[in-house]
Design an enzyme around this catalytic site. Structure first.
Site, PDB file in Angstrom:
ATOM      1  N   ALA A  81      39.993  40.060  38.427  1.00 19.14           N
ATOM      2  CA  ALA A  81      39.550  38.970  37.560  1.00 19.14           C
ATOM      3  C   ALA A  81      39.292  37.745  38.444  1.00 19.14           C
ATOM      4  CB  ALA A  81      40.631  38.658  36.525  1.00 19.14           C
ATOM      5  N   GLN A  83      40.658  34.964  38.499  1.00 17.31           N
ATOM      6  CA  GLN A  83      41.910  34.370  38.996  1.00 17.31           C
ATOM      7  C   GLN A  83      42.826  35.437  39.609  1.00 17.31           C
ATOM      8  OE1 GLN A  83      42.310  31.506  39.757  1.00 17.31           O
ATOM      9  NE2 GLN A  83      41.161  30.173  38.380  1.00 17.31           N
ATOM     10  N   SER A  84      42.259  36.543  40.054  1.00 21.26           N
ATOM     11  CA  SER A  84      43.051  37.630  40.637  1.00 21.26           C
ATOM     12  C   SER A  84      43.890  37.169  41.836  1.00 21.26           C
ATOM     13  CB  SER A  84      42.096  38.736  41.100  1.00 21.26           C
ATOM     14  OG  SER A  84      42.756  39.631  41.970  1.00 21.26           O
ATOM     15  N   ASN A  85      45.192  37.437  41.753  1.00 18.66           N
ATOM     16  CA  ASN A  85      46.062  37.187  42.908  1.00 18.66           C
ATOM     17  C   ASN A  85      45.736  38.161  44.027  1.00 18.66           C
ATOM     18  OD1 ASN A  85      47.730  35.211  41.531  1.00 18.66           O
ATOM     19  ND2 ASN A  85      48.531  36.945  40.367  1.00 18.66           N
ATOM     20  N   ALA A  87      42.868  39.537  44.754  1.00 13.43           N
ATOM     21  CA  ALA A  87      41.639  39.156  45.462  1.00 13.43           C
ATOM     22  C   ALA A  87      41.931  38.020  46.446  1.00 13.43           C
ATOM     23  CB  ALA A  87      40.567  38.750  44.455  1.00 13.43           C
TER      24      ALA A  87
END
Ligand SMILES: *Cc1c(COP(=O)(O)O)cnc(C)c1O
Length: 355
Positions: A81, A83-85, A87
């Site tokens: 997403a 706001q992916s941690n 990523a």
């Protein structure tokens, strides 16, 4: 059954890069424990490093980027997403290893003018970011299926330019990445062993399921008896999810040549606390985010760790966890979400909210 030292040697024979500061701290939550007559410990995976914004993906990335390096890759691709941690932690780790990070992200919340939280960090890191917006009613998986041709086109372009691309699934959850959590399981058991305490249960937030799969692999390898409880952060078909997690754990055990097996009885998943959905705050979980902050001075996040902490606290409050038990809350990180879009933060931003 192999000794802890033999198990560690087996895991550490795999290609790996060093990214985090391990072992991460393990300590007691004194006030929470006193108020509930349960000994609550916290395993600080939020404290993993490398940057201030670490979390559970760093252990996975030690193995994943180790494998990427061994294959001579100079570019890492991953998914999540906006706001992916995972990523953001991938972009951080890739830079540390001199690799080019490429992120394919799905925007589940309305796009904002300002770039915040993890997306801001991705931008500072200079990651190549591709954002796809979810259409009404589409899940993240639906979007990735719809946008697969664009993703494939970019990856083949990178290959044509001469780059060696290492493609990692969302959450870093494949048979390589999850070895990091078999490692973490051994580390937790060693830390408790040194304190002369036997933990009764370990709670973690579970999303892609990789962290839980890795812990389950560690449990199978060591033959320990602790309960493993994944508090879900999104809806899942229980049987399918548990099968997916045990299959993943068994693939990882195959990779390291271990004969032990993970069966679905070795862990459990709790789907009572993610509501209304992924990246949508649960008001009762937000109450427990305030509770943890106001009793212990610790932050958790509305998408993952706050929901997991809330699930553990509810089980303690309703007596599913017996008084006097030793329970572990695995803090998986993610607190940058506190600085993300208002839809993700929910009522945490309201003044004078009392518990
Ligand atoms: C990714 C993530 C999880 C979930 O881990 P999985 O291995 O995907 O189940 C939990 N907490 C935080 C903060 C995360 O970023």
């Amino acid at each position: 059954m192999e000794t802890m030292a033999q198990i560690k040697a087996r895991l550490h024979a795999m290609p790996r890069v060093s990214l985090g500061f391990y072992p991460t701290p393990l300590h007691c939550l004194e006030t929470v424990s006193r108020e509930h007559q349960v000994n609550v410990y916290i395993k600080r995976e939020d404290f993993s490093g490398i940057s201030l914004f670490g979390g559970n993906k760093v252990r996975k990335l030690e193995y994943l980027l180790g494998s990427a390096k061994e294959k001579g890759c100079d570019t890492v691709v991953t998914y999540g997403a906006t706001q992916s941690n995972h990523a953001m932690e991938t972009a951080t780790a890739a830079r540390r290893c001199g690799m080019h990070p490429v992120l394919f992200l799905v925007s589940l919340v309305a796009e904002q003018e300002e770039i915040r939280a993890n997306l801001l960090l991705d931008t500072i890191l200079g990651a190549e970011v591709h954002v796809f917006s979810a259409l009404l009613g589409e899940s993240m998986d639906d979007v990735f299926v719809r946008c697969q041709p664009q993703i494939d086109a970019r990856i083949s372009e990178l290959t044509k330019e001469g780059h060696q691309v290492y493609d990692m699934p969302s959450g870093g959850s494949n048979e390589i990445g999850i070895l990091g959590y078999a490692d973490a399981f051994v580390e937790i058991m060693e830390q408790f062993g040194a304190m002369g305490i036997h933990p009764d249960a370990i709670f973690t937030a579970t999303g892609t399921g990789g962290t839980l799969a890795g812990l389950a692999a560690g449990k199978a390898l060591t033959g320990e008896t602790v309960d493993l409880i994944g508090v879900q952060v999104s809806p899942k078909n229980q049987d399918a999810y548990k099968k997916e997690i045990s299959d993943l754990a068994n693939c990882a055990l195959d990779v390291i040549g271990a004969k032990e097996r993970v069966t679905p009885e070795l862990f459990s998943c709790d789907g009572r606390y993610y509501m209304p959905g992924y990246e949508i705050p649960n008001p009762a979980a937000n109450d427990d985010i305030r509770y943890l902050a106001r009793t212990e001075g610790l932050f958790s996040d509305p998408v993952y760790s706050g929901k997991a902490f809330h699930g553990m606290m509810e089980r303690i409050r309703n007596g599913e966890i017996q008084k006097g038990s030793n329970v572990v809350f695995l803090h998986t990180g993610g607190t940058t979400a506190l600085f993300s879009e208002p839809e993700i933060v929910g009522d945490l931003a309201e003044k004078n909210k009392r518990n």
